[in-house]
Write an enzyme that holds these catalytic residues in place. Structure first.
Site, PDB file in Angstrom:
ATOM      1  N   TYR A 142      45.215  60.513  34.395  1.00 41.29           N
ATOM      2  CA  TYR A 142      45.032  60.474  35.847  1.00 41.29           C
ATOM      3  C   TYR A 142      44.123  59.305  36.180  1.00 41.29           C
ATOM      4  O   TYR A 142      43.081  59.125  35.562  1.00 41.29           O
ATOM      5  CB  TYR A 142      44.400  61.781  36.330  1.00 41.29           C
ATOM      6  N   ASP A 236      40.018  53.326  31.688  1.00 41.38           N
ATOM      7  CA  ASP A 236      39.568  54.157  32.799  1.00 41.38           C
ATOM      8  C   ASP A 236      38.553  55.137  32.233  1.00 41.38           C
ATOM      9  O   ASP A 236      38.911  56.162  31.660  1.00 41.38           O
ATOM     10  CB  ASP A 236      40.757  54.886  33.432  1.00 41.38           C
ATOM     11  N   LYS A 264      32.348  58.999  39.028  1.00 40.74           N
ATOM     12  CA  LYS A 264      31.713  60.267  38.670  1.00 40.74           C
ATOM     13  C   LYS A 264      30.225  60.073  38.305  1.00 40.74           C
ATOM     14  O   LYS A 264      29.406  59.985  39.203  1.00 40.74           O
ATOM     15  CB  LYS A 264      32.538  60.972  37.591  1.00 40.74           C
TER      16      LYS A 264
HETATM   17  C1  PLP Z   1      38.380  61.605  38.608  1.00 37.85           C
HETATM   18  C2  PLP Z   1      39.131  60.476  38.004  1.00 37.85           C
HETATM   19  C3  PLP Z   1      39.601  59.395  38.772  1.00 37.85           C
HETATM   20  C4  PLP Z   1      39.546  59.384  40.269  1.00 37.85           C
HETATM   21  O1  PLP Z   1      38.248  59.365  40.748  1.00 37.85           O
HETATM   22  P1  PLP Z   1      37.977  59.851  42.277  1.00 37.85           P
HETATM   23  O2  PLP Z   1      36.522  59.585  42.463  1.00 37.85           O
HETATM   24  O3  PLP Z   1      38.370  61.278  42.334  1.00 37.85           O
HETATM   25  O4  PLP Z   1      38.826  58.986  43.151  1.00 37.85           O
HETATM   26  C5  PLP Z   1      40.166  58.321  38.113  1.00 37.85           C
HETATM   27  N1  PLP Z   1      40.279  58.316  36.775  1.00 37.85           N
HETATM   28  C6  PLP Z   1      39.850  59.329  36.012  1.00 37.85           C
HETATM   29  C7  PLP Z   1      39.980  59.248  34.524  1.00 37.85           C
HETATM   30  C8  PLP Z   1      39.281  60.456  36.598  1.00 37.85           C
HETATM   31  O5  PLP Z   1      38.909  61.486  35.836  1.00 37.85           O
END
Ligand code: PLP
Length: 421
Positions: A142, A236, A264
């Site tokens: 994701y 990511d 995060k």
């Molecule tokens: C949570 C998440 C996102 C998206 O971040 P948001 O602050 O919710 O837009 C992107 N990549 C990874 C791996 C994530 O866990």
């Protein structure tokens, strides 16, 4: 009617599904959400006044625990100086310096407001830098909710993408190629058949299909293939950054990505994302370069203060100690559940773990989906009734924090022992 139930009833009339992010509605575990009034340390307190041991931790940001005193103090101080300037401020420089110091692959960094913005912007930069348009992502990873990432595997060809949601034009996902996680050969085939791949984006340890670690050689192979074909490797690390280790997964696995996305934890609970990487690539971003990316609230002083206070604490934190305690907790949980006759595959890394309700191995999204969602829902609901909050979906991580105590873990294990399937 409980206070949560009446708030949820009202919320559903005002907010789609009553929530501002879908998973919070708890639909996949078949119950209504609890509304939270406050949080401190490892606990959240519901609007009814029930104290819950939290293993969601805001989906990762609260690695220090909720309301860490130094983070709270930093936010209080910052708010007195002004909530937003729309002009450069010292906190942006301080947080950028801390991020560059911490993350091996980051020489320059740009702040944004969410992980979604970070990945979206990193892909735009990769396309601008390479002059190519296709992106490779992995099934089950994701990267936020921007259009290009909301692609699903079509039937037949592994490389044929369809939109993952209404509202995304087929034209948009035509530039997204999908491969199974941990399948280096699939990526090699894509590179051999397509000359126009700008980047490969990957969660170096996947955390959004439940926890799925990279197979030995997978990340090294991605580094080698992207370098050979003049494509960028984007890590990511929105979950793994500052969590797998202070330097993120790239420090643990010794891989040097071209670009890294963060989110995060670097906001300490406030809305922040960031993307960074090699100077020669980052200098393509406006205003020093020609790739446009902007944000009214980017580098927000409250968020910078919360992020910097968080990183300052994490830099001296005992990651190995938390990992050892989380390992013990998750292994005991798995053993308790197996003793009840349910199939359990435990995946863990640092302060993250997932109990998949199926037999292993779980190395990709198809295998993750074998997990029995009904068994998970039964587990989730009984744990919640006993005062333990797990992720309200079978395919997520449990998050521990530096605030979780041995007593929290003991109570969690006691609750698990009483679960009936
Ligand atoms: C949570 C998440 C996102 C998206 O971040 P948001 O602050 O919710 O837009 C992107 N990549 C990874 C791996 C994530 O866990």
């Amino acid at each position: 009617m409980t206070a949560s139930a009446s708030l949820f009833e009202k919320a559903q009339k005002l907010i789609p599904g009553g929530v501002n992010s879908p998973v919070r509605a708890c639909r996949s575990v078949g119950c209504d959400p609890l509304f939270i009034a406050s949080a401190a340390g490892s606990k959240m307190t519901t609007v009814e006044g029930r104290e819950m041991i939290d293993y969601v931790m805001s989906w990762g940001p609260m690695l220090l625990g909720h309301g860490h005193p130094s983070v709270t103090a930093a936010i209080h101080a910052a708010v007195d100086w002004g909530a937003s300037f729309g002009a450069p401020s010292p906190g942006e420089v301080a947080l950028a310096e801390a991020v560059v110091d911490a993350v091996p692959g980051i020489e320059m960094v740009r702040m944004v407001n969410s992980g979604t913005e970070a990945t979206m912007s990193a892909v735009r930069l990769a396309r601008g830098y390479t002059g190519k348009s296709m992106i490779v992502k992995f099934e089950g990873c994701y990267h936020g909710h921007s259009d290009a990432f909301l692609a699903a595997a079509g039937s037949g060809l592994a490389t044929f993408c369809i939109p993952g949601t209404p509202g995304v034009p087929a034209d948009t996902v035509r530039h997204t190629l999908l491969a199974p996680y941990n399948d280096l050969e699939a990526v090699r085939t894509l590179f051999e058949t397509r000359p126009d791949i700008a980047c490969v984006i990957v969660e170096p340890v996947a955390g959004n299909m439940g926890l799925v670690p990279p197979a030995p050689g997978f990340l090294e192979g991605l580094r080698e293939l992207t370098a050979r074909y003049d494509a960028l490797l984007i890590f990511d690390e929105v979950i793994t950054g500052f969590r797998l280790a202070y330097g993120g997964a790239q420090a643990v696995y010794g891989i040097d990505p071209d670009l890294t996305c963060l989110g995060k934890i670097i906001g300490g609970g406030l809305p922040v994302g960031a993307y960074g990487g090699k100077r020669r690539i980052m200098e393509r971003i406006a205003p020093c370069g020609d790739v446009y990316q902007a944000g009214t609230l980017s580098g927000n002083p409250l968020a910078m203060a919360a992020g910097l206070a968080t990183l300052t604490q994490l830099k001296k934190a005992d990651y190995a100690g938390l990992e050892a305690r989380t390992t013990a907790l998750s292994e005991e949980l798995a053993a308790i559940l197996r003793a009840k006759g349910v199939p359990v595959h435990l995946a863990r890394a640092a302060s993250l773990f997932t109990l998949f309700f199926c037999d292993g191995p779980v190395t990709n999204f198809d295998e993750a989906k074998k997990g029995d969602a009904a068994l998970y829902a039964a587990f989730y609901n009984q744990m919640r009734d006993a005062g333990v909050l797990l992720a309200p979906s079978a395919y997520e991580c449990a998050f521990t924090s530096f605030a979780h105590t041995d007593d929290d873990f003991a109570r969690t294990l006691d609750a698990a022992k009483r679960v009936k399937f």
